[in-house]
Design an enzyme around this catalytic site. Sequence first.
Site, PDB file in Angstrom:
ATOM      1  N   LYS A  32       0.117   5.348  -4.263  1.00 57.58           N
ATOM      2  CA  LYS A  32      -0.995   4.412  -4.446  1.00 57.58           C
ATOM      3  C   LYS A  32      -2.075   4.672  -3.406  1.00 57.58           C
ATOM      4  O   LYS A  32      -1.795   4.703  -2.211  1.00 57.58           O
ATOM      5  CB  LYS A  32      -0.510   2.961  -4.329  1.00 57.58           C
ATOM      6  CG  LYS A  32      -1.610   1.922  -4.515  1.00 57.58           C
ATOM      7  CD  LYS A  32      -1.060   0.514  -4.521  1.00 57.58           C
ATOM      8  CE  LYS A  32      -0.781  -0.022  -3.136  1.00 57.58           C
ATOM      9  NZ  LYS A  32      -2.035  -0.304  -2.372  1.00 57.58           N
ATOM     10  N   ASP A  65     -16.113  -7.629 -11.032  1.00 61.35           N
ATOM     11  CA  ASP A  65     -17.571  -7.750 -11.055  1.00 61.35           C
ATOM     12  C   ASP A  65     -17.983  -8.083 -12.474  1.00 61.35           C
ATOM     13  O   ASP A  65     -17.132  -8.325 -13.339  1.00 61.35           O
ATOM     14  CB  ASP A  65     -18.211  -6.436 -10.563  1.00 61.35           C
ATOM     15  CG  ASP A  65     -19.540  -6.659  -9.845  1.00 61.35           C
ATOM     16  OD1 ASP A  65     -20.387  -7.395 -10.397  1.00 61.35           O
ATOM     17  OD2 ASP A  65     -19.727  -6.119  -8.745  1.00 61.35           O
ATOM     18  N   LYS A 111      -8.840  -2.733  -7.449  1.00 61.43           N
ATOM     19  CA  LYS A 111      -8.945  -4.144  -7.852  1.00 61.43           C
ATOM     20  C   LYS A 111     -10.384  -4.538  -8.210  1.00 61.43           C
ATOM     21  O   LYS A 111     -10.951  -5.489  -7.650  1.00 61.43           O
ATOM     22  CB  LYS A 111      -8.422  -5.062  -6.744  1.00 61.43           C
ATOM     23  CG  LYS A 111      -6.971  -4.820  -6.348  1.00 61.43           C
ATOM     24  CD  LYS A 111      -6.556  -5.797  -5.257  1.00 61.43           C
ATOM     25  CE  LYS A 111      -5.110  -5.607  -4.828  1.00 61.43           C
ATOM     26  NZ  LYS A 111      -4.905  -4.348  -4.053  1.00 61.43           N
ATOM     27  N   ASP A 125      -5.848   1.931  -6.575  1.00 55.61           N
ATOM     28  CA  ASP A 125      -5.765   0.472  -6.447  1.00 55.61           C
ATOM     29  C   ASP A 125      -7.036  -0.079  -5.807  1.00 55.61           C
ATOM     30  O   ASP A 125      -7.086  -0.363  -4.614  1.00 55.61           O
ATOM     31  CB  ASP A 125      -4.530   0.138  -5.602  1.00 55.61           C
ATOM     32  CG  ASP A 125      -4.378  -1.341  -5.321  1.00 55.61           C
ATOM     33  OD1 ASP A 125      -4.872  -2.148  -6.137  1.00 55.61           O
ATOM     34  OD2 ASP A 125      -3.766  -1.693  -4.295  1.00 55.61           O
ATOM     35  N   THR A 145       0.596 -11.141  -4.039  1.00 53.30           N
ATOM     36  CA  THR A 145       1.913 -11.541  -3.529  1.00 53.30           C
ATOM     37  C   THR A 145       1.832 -12.126  -2.122  1.00 53.30           C
ATOM     38  O   THR A 145       2.837 -12.591  -1.592  1.00 53.30           O
ATOM     39  CB  THR A 145       2.894 -10.348  -3.551  1.00 53.30           C
ATOM     40  OG1 THR A 145       2.287  -9.221  -2.916  1.00 53.30           O
ATOM     41  CG2 THR A 145       3.274  -9.990  -4.971  1.00 53.30           C
ATOM     42  N   ARG A 204       4.586  -0.070   3.848  1.00 50.41           N
ATOM     43  CA  ARG A 204       4.939   0.151   5.251  1.00 50.41           C
ATOM     44  C   ARG A 204       6.429   0.363   5.498  1.00 50.41           C
ATOM     45  O   ARG A 204       6.802   1.067   6.440  1.00 50.41           O
ATOM     46  CB  ARG A 204       4.426  -1.016   6.098  1.00 50.41           C
ATOM     47  CG  ARG A 204       2.909  -1.019   6.251  1.00 50.41           C
ATOM     48  CD  ARG A 204       2.395  -2.342   6.779  1.00 50.41           C
ATOM     49  NE  ARG A 204       2.414  -3.376   5.745  1.00 50.41           N
ATOM     50  CZ  ARG A 204       1.946  -4.610   5.920  1.00 50.41           C
ATOM     51  NH1 ARG A 204       1.462  -4.971   7.086  1.00 50.41           N
ATOM     52  NH2 ARG A 204       1.984  -5.490   4.937  1.00 50.41           N
TER      53      ARG A 204
END
Length: 238
Positions: A32, A64, A61, A59, A122, A214
């Site tokens: 990603k 608009d 997102k 990614d 999340t 991570r």
Amino acid sequence: MKNSLIVALDFANKQEVHQFLEPFGNEQLFVKVGMELFYQEGPSIVYELKEKNHQVFLDLKLHDIPNTVGSAMRGLAKLGVDLVNVHAAGGKDMMMAALEGLEVGTPAGFVRPKCIAVTQLTSTSEEQMNREQLINVSLEQSVLHYASLANSAGLDGVVCSSHEASIIREQVGADFLTVTPGIRLASDEVQDQKRVATPEFARGAGVSAIVVGRSITRAEDSVQSYHQYKQAWEGVLK
């Protein structure tokens, strides 16, 4: 892309990305590329990852007006990525424009990137959603509403937590993709996520793909951590 483990390359630059990927050798990953990396390196990082035959989830997102999102997707489709996303809160017209832009922008002979919509992050709790977004329903109801809206717009799936995946499958359909971040092993720290789940829970909930960042990229042995997550996700007995 079902049953995929997607590694979030949340790095500041391409040098850090290459340093992370080097120990994997020729192993092909699904990765990603988020805002942090793409805004620093631009399309070149995507081209480099695709040259090494990695699958790429871009990614960004997008959120608009429909015309702007459609035009942006028309350009992103030319990068050869496998998966892109928008915010479902942008509305049905915006999501339809995103899909149209991808279809127009995908070069002849290539497959259109899958397009999914972010429902609720999340990192967002139900209390936060109620207070800050003034959405006075349960978190599950909000996510399901956005998933249904994305489905009606023709999108391929949504980003949600593992805890909402099963009800989305039941009410929207098993072919509708559910991509879930917030994945942690039982021994991991939760960090800034709130609605977390283990790979085993996600698999049991029928999740299409999990996203891990991570816990893999910052691990002392990233390759070992990756395969540990992969085994847990695929149900491989140790």
